[in-house]
Design a protein around this motif. Structure first.
Motif, PDB file in Angstrom:
ATOM      1  N   GLY A   1       7.512   4.499   3.713  1.00 43.18           N
ATOM      2  CA  GLY A   1       8.566   6.126   4.101  1.00 43.18           C
ATOM      3  C   GLY A   1       7.130   7.290   3.897  1.00 43.18           C
ATOM      4  N   VAL A   2       6.431   6.878   2.962  1.00 39.54           N
ATOM      5  CA  VAL A   2       5.079   8.564   3.526  1.00 39.54           C
ATOM      6  C   VAL A   2       4.321   8.270   4.489  1.00 39.54           C
ATOM      7  CG1 VAL A   2       3.449   9.045   2.347  1.00 39.54           C
ATOM      8  CG2 VAL A   2       4.705   9.036   0.294  1.00 39.54           C
ATOM      9  N   LYS A   3       4.050   6.830   4.497  1.00 37.94           N
ATOM     10  CA  LYS A   3       3.349   6.873   5.992  1.00 37.94           C
ATOM     11  C   LYS A   3       4.500   7.343   7.040  1.00 37.94           C
ATOM     12  CE  LYS A   3       1.229   3.152   8.603  1.00 37.94           C
ATOM     13  NZ  LYS A   3       1.099   1.567   8.634  1.00 37.94           N
ATOM     14  N   GLY A   4       5.340   6.960   7.090  1.00 35.32           N
ATOM     15  CA  GLY A   4       6.387   7.460   8.678  1.00 35.32           C
ATOM     16  C   GLY A   4       5.973   8.948   8.304  1.00 35.32           C
ATOM     17  N   MET A   5       6.030   9.174   7.085  1.00 39.42           N
ATOM     18  CA  MET A   5       6.347  11.273   7.570  1.00 39.42           C
ATOM     19  C   MET A   5       5.121  11.721   7.900  1.00 39.42           C
ATOM     20  SD  MET A   5       7.651  13.157   4.046  1.00 39.42           S
ATOM     21  CE  MET A   5       6.233  12.946   3.116  1.00 39.42           C
ATOM     22  N   PHE A   6       4.437  10.790   7.240  1.00 34.84           N
ATOM     23  CA  PHE A   6       2.358  11.714   8.060  1.00 34.84           C
ATOM     24  C   PHE A   6       1.825  11.147   9.953  1.00 34.84           C
ATOM     25  CE2 PHE A   6       2.503  12.261   3.121  1.00 34.84           C
ATOM     26  CZ  PHE A   6       2.863  14.048   3.270  1.00 34.84           C
ATOM     27  N   GLY A   7       2.694   9.757   9.955  1.00 35.22           N
ATOM     28  CA  GLY A   7       2.724   9.482  11.020  1.00 35.22           C
ATOM     29  C   GLY A   7       2.667  10.255  12.154  1.00 35.22           C
TER      30      GLY A   7
ATOM     31  N   PHE B   1       6.095   0.008  -2.745  1.00 36.73           N
ATOM     32  CA  PHE B   1       5.267  -0.924  -1.189  1.00 36.73           C
ATOM     33  C   PHE B   1       6.605   0.121  -0.129  1.00 36.73           C
ATOM     34  CE2 PHE B   1       7.059  -3.013   2.643  1.00 36.73           C
ATOM     35  CZ  PHE B   1       5.813  -3.193   3.109  1.00 36.73           C
ATOM     36  N   THR B   2       7.674   0.141  -1.315  1.00 41.96           N
ATOM     37  CA  THR B   2       9.164   1.442   0.461  1.00 41.96           C
ATOM     38  C   THR B   2       8.085   2.464   0.319  1.00 41.96           C
ATOM     39  OG1 THR B   2      10.641   0.894  -1.839  1.00 41.96           O
ATOM     40  CG2 THR B   2      10.800  -0.738   0.060  1.00 41.96           C
TER      41      THR B   2
END
Length: 173
Positions: free
Chosen positions: A133-139, A128-129
């Motif tokens: 983090g990946v979602k925030g990186m590609f946001g 989950f974390t």
């Protein structure tokens, strides 16, 4: 002195596998002895279900790391390194956690089997974390601002100073 590192790896692997098998045998025999004699309340279904993965991983580690010798006694293959990082390290963690859990069940009874859920819970937390983090990186790669997002991106102090001085000037020669 040929293949000195391979020979030392073979000796190290043999010693570690022997030690692992002896510890596993002792812990499992202790559990089974107590389950059939003193503590009849210990159930075998969770034991069989939760010990099988660790026993399978121990067998697999043994098959890849056991040194192989020629008929003349020379080393043919030293085996894989048991101290390797990554998946091998994760397999050792599962084996160690199974040992700890079996000892805990012997000491505290059948309710201690629930402690085995710590491993999958931690794996879910880690996944989950990581996904967050990946979602925030590609946001910021969506190609524009999100709906209702009108704020300009934050500037660094250096960028703010350059803006206050009139922007970055380009000199042509």
């Amino acid at each position: 002195m040929a293949q000195k590192s391979a020979k030392s790896l073979a000796v190290k692997n043999s010693q570690r596998l022997k030690q692992t098998h002896l510890i596993t045998l002792a812990i499992h025999l202790l559990f089974l002895l107590l389950a059939f004699t003193l503590r009849r309340s210990l159930t075998l279904k969770p034991y069989l279900l939760l010990s099988a993965p660790a026993l399978g991983l121990e067998y697999w580690l043994d098959s890849i790391a056991r040194p192989q010798y020629n008929t003349d006694g020379g080393l043919r293959k030293a085996g894989e390194d048991l101290d390797a990082r990554g998946l091998t390290e994760f397999f050792w963690d599962i084996i160690y956690w199974t040992w700890i859990n079996l000892i805990t069940v012997v000491l505290f009874g059948n309710r201690a089997w629930w402690a085995y859920l710590i491993v999958p819970a931690y794996a879910i937390y880690g996944a989950f974390t990581t996904a967050k983090g990946v979602k925030g990186m590609f946001g910021g790669m969506a190609g524009g601002a999100a709906e209702g997002d009108t704020a300009a991106p934050a500037q660094s102090k250096r960028q703010q100073k350059m803006e206050s001085r009139g922007g970055q000037k380009v000199r042509y020669r």
